[in-house]
Design a protein around this motif. Structure first.
Motif, PDB file in Angstrom:
ATOM      1  N   ALA A 185       0.874  -1.156   0.040  1.00 11.28           N
ATOM      2  CA  ALA A 185      -0.087   0.034   0.038  1.00 11.28           C
ATOM      3  C   ALA A 185       0.890   1.188  -0.016  1.00 11.28           C
ATOM      4  O   ALA A 185       0.205   2.322   0.104  1.00 11.28           O
ATOM      5  N   GLU A 186       2.115   1.161  -0.021  1.00 11.02           N
ATOM      6  CA  GLU A 186       3.030   2.253  -0.343  1.00 11.02           C
ATOM      7  C   GLU A 186       2.623   3.244  -1.287  1.00 11.02           C
ATOM      8  O   GLU A 186       2.698   4.380  -1.522  1.00 11.02           O
ATOM      9  N   ILE A 187       2.194   2.293  -2.423  1.00 12.59           N
ATOM     10  CA  ILE A 187       1.900   2.708  -3.625  1.00 12.59           C
ATOM     11  C   ILE A 187       0.203   2.749  -3.720  1.00 12.59           C
ATOM     12  O   ILE A 187      -0.307   1.527  -3.424  1.00 12.59           O
ATOM     13  N   GLU A 188      -0.560   3.723  -4.112  1.00 15.21           N
ATOM     14  CA  GLU A 188      -1.940   3.848  -4.035  1.00 15.21           C
ATOM     15  C   GLU A 188      -2.477   2.201  -4.757  1.00 15.21           C
ATOM     16  O   GLU A 188      -2.175   1.830  -6.052  1.00 15.21           O
ATOM     17  N   ILE A 189      -3.138   1.570  -4.270  1.00 18.92           N
ATOM     18  CA  ILE A 189      -4.034   0.442  -4.700  1.00 18.92           C
ATOM     19  C   ILE A 189      -5.352   0.582  -5.080  1.00 18.92           C
ATOM     20  O   ILE A 189      -6.018   1.061  -4.226  1.00 18.92           O
ATOM     21  N   GLU A 190      -5.686   0.135  -6.160  1.00 19.14           N
ATOM     22  CA  GLU A 190      -7.369   0.412  -6.496  1.00 19.14           C
ATOM     23  C   GLU A 190      -7.868  -1.081  -6.202  1.00 19.14           C
ATOM     24  O   GLU A 190      -7.729  -2.037  -6.957  1.00 19.14           O
ATOM     25  N   MET A 191      -8.917  -0.903  -5.615  1.00 21.73           N
ATOM     26  CA  MET A 191      -9.588  -2.204  -5.203  1.00 21.73           C
ATOM     27  C   MET A 191     -10.516  -2.599  -6.642  1.00 21.73           C
ATOM     28  O   MET A 191     -11.353  -1.760  -7.054  1.00 21.73           O
ATOM     29  N   GLU A 192     -10.622  -3.850  -6.833  1.00 24.04           N
ATOM     30  CA  GLU A 192     -11.414  -4.213  -7.746  1.00 24.04           C
ATOM     31  C   GLU A 192     -12.575  -4.662  -7.366  1.00 24.04           C
ATOM     32  O   GLU A 192     -12.910  -4.772  -6.030  1.00 24.04           O
ATOM     33  N   ASP A 193     -13.644  -4.869  -8.388  1.00 19.10           N
ATOM     34  CA  ASP A 193     -14.980  -5.551  -8.010  1.00 19.10           C
ATOM     35  C   ASP A 193     -14.949  -6.702  -7.242  1.00 19.10           C
ATOM     36  O   ASP A 193     -14.107  -7.478  -7.475  1.00 19.10           O
TER      37      ASP A 193
END
Length: 188
Positions: free
Chosen positions: A133-141
């Motif tokens: 999570a140091e780099i932004e994580i986009e949560m998928e469906d």
């Protein structure tokens, strides 16, 4: 005695039989309902490790609600049990902090959800390890980001061996502690 009295006597002879059948049906229904309730709300898990301290400590016995997510999806701050993606026999207990479609990042020791600072329960100190999570994580469906309350121990979505948790991995919501007895109560 006319035919009326003979039929009445025959009915009275059947009455105890019908009563016993009625009781039998009632007993089977109660047993089935109790079995359903235990299976859905009474699945026991024993906490292993310190990752959910101070809320849950190693050795605590908790109950799992396996039915709730059939009616609605997991919510932020739910404490859930989920299967390890690499070992289905292993179960983790963590708190959901990120929901499908959100962006998760840990920067400067703080958790941000879609750019907004998220206050974690228990007023934890800074999160020392950002991990993935140091780099932004986009949560998928159908994906959830989980974090232990004790962010310095245990493995959660910050680590590649756990990662984002899929809805299919979630066994249910941890809802009640039954042991130790002096801490009996609902999990929040």
């Amino acid at each position: 005695m006319g035919p009326y009295y003979q039929n009445e006597g025959a009915r009275q002879g059947q009455k105890p039989f019908l009563t016993v059948i009625g009781w039998g049906v009632d007993i089977v229904a109660v047993i089935a309902l109790a079995f359903f309730a235990v299976m859905m709300f009474g699945t026991k898990l024993t906490v292993s490790g310190r990752s959910m301290e101070p809320l849950l400590t190693s050795g605590d016995v908790v109950l799992l609600d396996r039915l709730c997510y059939n009616f609605y999806g997991p919510k932020r701050m739910d404490v859930v049990a989920f299967t390890d993606p690499k070992d289905e026999e292993r179960t983790h207990i963590k708190r959901i902090v990120g929901l499908p479609g959100e962006r998760i990042q840990i920067k400067e020791g703080r958790l941000y959800v879609s750019g907004q600072l998220l206050k974690l329960p228990g007023n934890p100190e800074l999160i020392k390890t950002a991990g993935l999570a140091e780099i932004e994580i986009e949560m998928e469906d159908g994906e959830y980001f989980v974090l232990g309350d004790n962010t310095d121990t245990g493995e959660d979505s910050r680590y590649s061996n756990v990662g984002n948790v899929r809805l299919e991995q979630i066994k249910g919501r941890v809802w009640f502690r039954i042991s130790p007895f002096d801490q009996l109560g609902f999990i929040k």
